[in-house]
Structures are given as structure tokens and as C-alpha cells.
Design a protein around this motif. Structure first.
Motif, PDB file in Angstrom:
ATOM      1  N   LEU A  23       3.924   5.703  -1.969  1.00 21.02           N
ATOM      2  CA  LEU A  23       4.281   6.450  -0.758  1.00 21.02           C
ATOM      3  C   LEU A  23       5.211   5.636   0.147  1.00 21.02           C
ATOM      4  O   LEU A  23       6.152   6.184   0.733  1.00 21.02           O
ATOM      5  CB  LEU A  23       3.023   6.828   0.019  1.00 21.02           C
ATOM      6  CG  LEU A  23       2.224   8.013  -0.502  1.00 21.02           C
ATOM      7  CD1 LEU A  23       0.891   8.104   0.227  1.00 21.02           C
ATOM      8  CD2 LEU A  23       3.010   9.312  -0.330  1.00 21.02           C
ATOM      9  N   LEU A  24       4.938   4.351   0.254  1.00 16.92           N
ATOM     10  CA  LEU A  24       5.760   3.512   1.126  1.00 16.92           C
ATOM     11  C   LEU A  24       7.221   3.488   0.666  1.00 16.92           C
ATOM     12  O   LEU A  24       8.134   3.336   1.488  1.00 16.92           O
ATOM     13  CB  LEU A  24       5.208   2.085   1.156  1.00 16.92           C
ATOM     14  CG  LEU A  24       3.850   1.920   1.851  1.00 16.92           C
ATOM     15  CD1 LEU A  24       3.293   0.523   1.602  1.00 16.92           C
ATOM     16  CD2 LEU A  24       3.954   2.193   3.346  1.00 16.92           C
ATOM     17  N   ARG A  25       7.443   3.649  -0.626  1.00 16.80           N
ATOM     18  CA  ARG A  25       8.815   3.670  -1.131  1.00 16.80           C
ATOM     19  C   ARG A  25       9.509   4.993  -0.856  1.00 16.80           C
ATOM     20  O   ARG A  25      10.737   5.051  -0.766  1.00 16.80           O
ATOM     21  CB  ARG A  25       8.832   3.395  -2.645  1.00 16.80           C
ATOM     22  CG  ARG A  25       8.403   1.998  -3.009  1.00 16.80           C
ATOM     23  CD  ARG A  25       8.907   1.605  -4.389  1.00 16.80           C
ATOM     24  NE  ARG A  25       8.367   2.422  -5.455  1.00 16.80           N
ATOM     25  CZ  ARG A  25       7.226   2.154  -6.092  1.00 16.80           C
ATOM     26  NH1 ARG A  25       6.510   1.105  -5.744  1.00 16.80           N
ATOM     27  NH2 ARG A  25       6.804   2.930  -7.066  1.00 16.80           N
ATOM     28  N   HIS A  26       8.735   6.082  -0.731  1.00 15.46           N
ATOM     29  CA  HIS A  26       9.343   7.414  -0.654  1.00 15.46           C
ATOM     30  C   HIS A  26       9.292   8.047   0.728  1.00 15.46           C
ATOM     31  O   HIS A  26      10.123   8.906   1.039  1.00 15.46           O
ATOM     32  CB  HIS A  26       8.680   8.343  -1.676  1.00 15.46           C
ATOM     33  CG  HIS A  26       9.054   8.024  -3.089  1.00 15.46           C
ATOM     34  ND1 HIS A  26      10.156   8.556  -3.708  1.00 15.46           N
ATOM     35  CD2 HIS A  26       8.479   7.196  -3.997  1.00 15.46           C
ATOM     36  CE1 HIS A  26      10.245   8.090  -4.939  1.00 15.46           C
ATOM     37  NE2 HIS A  26       9.234   7.261  -5.142  1.00 15.46           N
ATOM     38  N   ILE A 174       3.342  11.393  -8.168  1.00 13.08           N
ATOM     39  CA  ILE A 174       3.718  10.552  -9.299  1.00 13.08           C
ATOM     40  C   ILE A 174       5.229  10.514  -9.427  1.00 13.08           C
ATOM     41  O   ILE A 174       5.912  11.533  -9.223  1.00 13.08           O
ATOM     42  CB  ILE A 174       3.070  11.047 -10.615  1.00 13.08           C
ATOM     43  CG1 ILE A 174       3.433  10.121 -11.782  1.00 13.08           C
ATOM     44  CG2 ILE A 174       3.428  12.489 -10.906  1.00 13.08           C
ATOM     45  CD1 ILE A 174       2.660  10.427 -13.058  1.00 13.08           C
ATOM     46  N   ASP A 175       5.756   9.349  -9.738  1.00  8.71           N
ATOM     47  CA  ASP A 175       7.169   9.180 -10.066  1.00  8.71           C
ATOM     48  C   ASP A 175       7.254   9.117 -11.587  1.00  8.71           C
ATOM     49  O   ASP A 175       7.065   8.055 -12.193  1.00  8.71           O
ATOM     50  CB  ASP A 175       7.709   7.898  -9.442  1.00  8.71           C
ATOM     51  CG  ASP A 175       9.174   7.630  -9.778  1.00  8.71           C
ATOM     52  OD1 ASP A 175       9.788   8.479 -10.466  1.00  8.71           O
ATOM     53  OD2 ASP A 175       9.697   6.581  -9.358  1.00  8.71           O
ATOM     54  N   ILE A 351       6.237  12.870  -6.563  1.00  6.78           N
ATOM     55  CA  ILE A 351       5.955  12.087  -5.358  1.00  6.78           C
ATOM     56  C   ILE A 351       6.826  12.503  -4.182  1.00  6.78           C
ATOM     57  O   ILE A 351       6.382  12.470  -3.030  1.00  6.78           O
ATOM     58  CB  ILE A 351       6.104  10.567  -5.638  1.00  6.78           C
ATOM     59  CG1 ILE A 351       5.716   9.740  -4.404  1.00  6.78           C
ATOM     60  CG2 ILE A 351       7.503  10.231  -6.105  1.00  6.78           C
ATOM     61  CD1 ILE A 351       4.315   9.942  -3.910  1.00  6.78           C
ATOM     62  N   THR A 352       8.064  12.918  -4.433  1.00  9.78           N
ATOM     63  CA  THR A 352       8.932  13.303  -3.318  1.00  9.78           C
ATOM     64  C   THR A 352       8.360  14.498  -2.563  1.00  9.78           C
ATOM     65  O   THR A 352       8.420  14.541  -1.324  1.00  9.78           O
ATOM     66  CB  THR A 352      10.335  13.642  -3.835  1.00  9.78           C
ATOM     67  OG1 THR A 352      10.230  14.583  -4.916  1.00  9.78           O
ATOM     68  CG2 THR A 352      11.052  12.400  -4.333  1.00  9.78           C
ATOM     69  N   GLU A 353       7.772  15.444  -3.284  1.00  9.57           N
ATOM     70  CA  GLU A 353       7.189  16.614  -2.619  1.00  9.57           C
ATOM     71  C   GLU A 353       5.946  16.244  -1.832  1.00  9.57           C
ATOM     72  O   GLU A 353       5.742  16.714  -0.704  1.00  9.57           O
ATOM     73  CB  GLU A 353       6.853  17.686  -3.669  1.00  9.57           C
ATOM     74  CG  GLU A 353       8.077  18.294  -4.343  1.00  9.57           C
ATOM     75  CD  GLU A 353       7.692  19.418  -5.275  1.00  9.57           C
ATOM     76  OE1 GLU A 353       6.573  19.968  -5.120  1.00  9.57           O
ATOM     77  OE2 GLU A 353       8.503  19.751  -6.165  1.00  9.57           O
ATOM     78  N   GLN A 354       5.095  15.402  -2.399  1.00  5.31           N
ATOM     79  CA  GLN A 354       3.856  15.045  -1.703  1.00  5.31           C
ATOM     80  C   GLN A 354       4.147  14.162  -0.496  1.00  5.31           C
ATOM     81  O   GLN A 354       3.514  14.301   0.562  1.00  5.31           O
ATOM     82  CB  GLN A 354       2.892  14.332  -2.666  1.00  5.31           C
ATOM     83  CG  GLN A 354       2.692  15.012  -4.010  1.00  5.31           C
ATOM     84  CD  GLN A 354       2.521  16.526  -3.934  1.00  5.31           C
ATOM     85  OE1 GLN A 354       1.878  17.045  -3.020  1.00  5.31           O
ATOM     86  NE2 GLN A 354       3.106  17.236  -4.892  1.00  5.31           N
TER      87      GLN A 354
END
Length: 415
Positions: A23-26, A174-175, A351-354
């Protein structure tokens, strides 16, 4: 700019910890209004914390010496007060209990908690005693919203007495690209673990605790010649599992790899993933294996079970029965080892959506979130202003008194 402090119990390798790192990355990239994140770990920074810090995200160590270290509460409150964060977001039981109280003591306007690990009768591998439930409910009222990582967890929260209007379901993300199969990575990981290039390997990833049922996998693999079991993870059950392996004469075929930051690498080394857990809040490891192109056999996985049938054609559910697992492992080991296509269910949890859903929650609170599965209808959803005003009816003195209830109660529950 929305400034967020994530509070987590520790930063060793685990599903919730890895999810936070992702999450911290996205988060900074998905919000219309910029999101800036920092992390506070109640205990040790750990390997994962050092990795997070190396990306430029500040990581604060509170220095909690144990479950009974109530003195950590004012230290955390001072950090939050000095940081003047817009949002405090807590992760895992102990951090949720201490973090919500500290955030209210510091006057943080919005306090979000993600419930990662609430099982049926246990939380994070521990029994949900009356004291655990009471302390959770008491501190939950100090927050603005509780995020459930699956509809299954949302139902459990309602069963604990958390009002439906305070719960929002935002799944783990998830990525998928991070788990794409790499033949060179497979070869190097196998060499490191002492696995021959052509040996069939069934693997499992997770904390070594009773609910994961890794004992069942050892019993299933014991009668099979020529198949190896790769267990990836650390936990209190390791000694018992190693003794079981010796007793069943399977020591040469079961590999205890310990915890790792290279989950993609160990998945590349496997030919199938086995997940016999009887208690899961989401099942991120199953999704990661599917993203890696592995066939999956599992017993419980809300990430799959909460979706329509057919979205994961290479995943099959098995009962909690060692002979059934043994027969299926043998069948899979003798089958083709080609990687399978990434199934549609993996894309659903991108992951981008979440991360975008969380960013909207930070900014708008529990106002209806586009694209988010909520546990209540739009009419029932509590707005941010309503939630905040209700929460702020609880004064700092009341928040402090919650933390200072009889110490034996905190000691029994905050584990």
C-alpha cells in the motif's frame, strides 16, 4: 495533502505487514489529493521495516517491550500529536487497540482501522476471549471506521457487535506483475534451498500456527515418494511440525524454509501451492500463487469463496482430510508443470483499485465510496462528519480512561 500515519504491531514478515508495504508504494499515486505516509511500529522495525525505510518512508519505532507495556501508549500519542496527522490508520489487533486510543488522545480527526486477521473464534492465532472482544469493542468506538478485508470478516465484525454503518469492506490488494513466473528465479531459489531442477515440489506459505494445518500437509506428503514439501514461514508451531516430520519418516522431503521477503521467488520454485488452512480472513497467499501461474489446492479462502464461481479455474477446494490431500498432491505432482494463465479473480483484487478506495476513505470517510463493497446500503452509510462528531463526543479524558482500565484486563486482551 493528506498526511497518514500507519500504526502496526510489528514489521516482521507476515501477510498484513507485506500488505502495508505494498500500500505504501501505491497510495501516493492513486489519490487525486496527494497522500503522504509514515509508519509507526509498536515493537521492532524488523527486516520489512528497514526495507520500507529504504524507500524514503519514515518509520518510527515506539519501543513497546511486550503486551503489558502500557507506557507505550503516551509515547505513541506524543508522536501522533507532534506529527499533526490527518489520519491514523491502524493494522492488527494490538496496534488497533493502542493506536485508536492514542489517536483520540492526540486529537486526530480521522482514525481508520483495518481488520486483517479476525477468524472464527480466534484473532491472529489467539483465542477471542471475552476480554479480547470487550477491549476491541471499547476501543473500536474511538475510531471513525473499521475496514474489513473481506465480506467474511465484515460478518464477523458485526457478530462482535461492531455497528454495520461503521464497517466498510476494502479487500487486500495484489500486484500481479510482481509474481510473474521467472525461470531464472526458479532455478536460483531451488539451488539455494537444495532442490533439484526436476523434483516435483508442493509448497505452502504462511505463519506456522495450528489453524494453517501444515501438519495435515506433512501427513499427506509422508507416504509419497519423490515429492517434496516446501514450508515457507515462521511461527510457534515449527518445533512440533519438525517432530511430526521426523516421526513420519519424511525429514528428507520436507523443507522448513523459514520466513522470507522473497515470496515471488519461493512461489517460482514450486509446482503447486497447498493451503489447507481452516481459518482465513482473506487468503492473500492463494491469490499470489494464482498470479504466479500455480495450480492451487485449498480448504478456506474468502478471496475466492466470496467471488462468483469460475473466476479461478485452476484452484480446487479440498476437505480437511489427509488421504484426500495425499491423493491430490500425487495427482498434481504427476501432471504437467506448465504455468497456468493468471485467472480473472486476481485482476479483481488489483492493488491500484484497493489503494484508491482507501485514499477516498482517508479523504471522505464513510460517505459512499464508488467501487467499494460496503456492508450497508447508501442510506445506512454514516458520513464522515457524523462519524467524527459521534467519535468526538468521547473526550480525551474518556479515551485515556479506556486505556487505563484495570491492568489485568489490558494484559489479558492486548496480545
Amino acid at each position: 495533502m493528506t498526511r497518514v500515519l500507519h500504526v502496526i504491531t510489528g514489521l516482521e514478515h507476515g501477510g498484513a505487514e507485506r500488505q502495508l508495504a505494498l500500500l505504501l508504494r501505491h497510495l501516493p499515486a492513486v489519490s487525486a489529493a496527494a497522500v503522504s505516509c509514515e509508519v509507526a511500529t509498536l515493537t521492532r522495525t524488523g527486516t520489512l521495516g528497514a526495507q520500507i525505510r529504504s524507500t524514503g518512508v519514515p518509520v518510527h519505532e515506539i519501543g513497546m517491550r511486550g503486551n503489558r507495556d502500557v507506557a507505550a501508549l503516551p509515547r505513541l500519542a506524543r508522536l501522533i500529536r507532534r506529527g499533526r496527522y490527518d489520519v491514523v490508520h491502524t493494522h492488527l489487533y494490538r496496534a488497533c487497540v493502542y493506536g485508536r486510543v492514542a489517536a483520540r488522545m492526540a486529537g486526530t480527526p480521522r482514525v481508520i482501522a483495518t481488520e486483517h486477521s479476525l477468524g472464527d473464534g480466534h484473532i491472529e492465532g489467539r483465542a477471542t476471549t471475552r476480554a479480547v472482544r470487550e477491549l476491541y469493542r471499547a476501543t473500536e468506538r474511538l475510531g471513525s471506521a473499521t475496514v474489513a478485508v473481506s465480506p467474511t470478516v465484515a460478518a464477523r465484525l458485526r457478530g462482535w457487535g461492531v455497528p454495520p454503518g461503521r464497517i466498510v469492506t476494502i479487500p487486500n490488494g495484489i500486484d500481479a506483475s510482481a509474481f510473474a513466473f521467472d525461470a531464472a528465479r526458479r532455478a536460483s531459489t531451488r539451488r539455494r534451498l537444495g532442490i533439484l531442477p526436476d523434483e516435483p515440489v508442493v509448497g505452502a506459505v504462511g505463519r506456522l500456527v495450528p489453524t494453517k494445518r501444515f501438519d495435515l500437509l506433512i501427513e499427506a506428503i509422508a507416504p509419497l515418494d519423490g515429492v517434496r514439501l516446501l514450508l515457507v514461514g515462521a511461527g510457534p508451531e515449527r518445533g512440533r511440525l519438525e517432530r511430526l516430520t521426523r516421526d513420519l519418516g519424511a525429514s528428507g522431503r520436507v523443507i522448513f524454509a523459514g520466513g522470507t521477503s522473497d515470496v515471488a521467488g519461493v512461489l517460482a520454485a514450486m509446482d503447486a501451492l497447498a493451503a489447507p488452512s481452516v481459518q482465513e480472513s482473506f487468503g492473500l497467499g492463494v491469490l499470489e500463487a494464482l498470479a504466479a501461474g500455480l495450480p492451487v489446492r485449498y480448504t478456506t479462502c474468502p478471496a475466492l469463496d466470496d467471488r462468483p464461481p469460475g473466476e479461478a479455474p485452476h484452484a480446487r477446494r479440498l476437505p480437511t482430510d489427509a488421504p484426500a490431500w495425499s491423493a491430490e498432491i500425487e495427482r498434481v505432482a504427476k501432471g504437467p508443470r506448465d504455468r497456468t494463465p493468471v485467472p480473472p479473480v486476481v485482476g479483481h483484487y488489483a492493488i491500484t483499485e484497493q489503494a484508491a478506495k482507501l485514499a477516498r476513505l482517508y479523504e471522505h470517510g464513510l460517505r459512499p465510496l464508488s467501487g467499494t463493497d460496503q456492508t450497508t446500503s447508501t442510506d445506512q452509510a454514516t458520513s464522515t462528519d457524523q462519524a467524527t462528531s459521534t467519535d468526538q463526543a468521547t473526550s480525551t479524558d474518556q479515551a485515556t480512561s479506556t486505556a487505563q482500565r484495570p491492568r489485568e484486563r489490558v494484559h489479558d486482551a492486548a496480545t
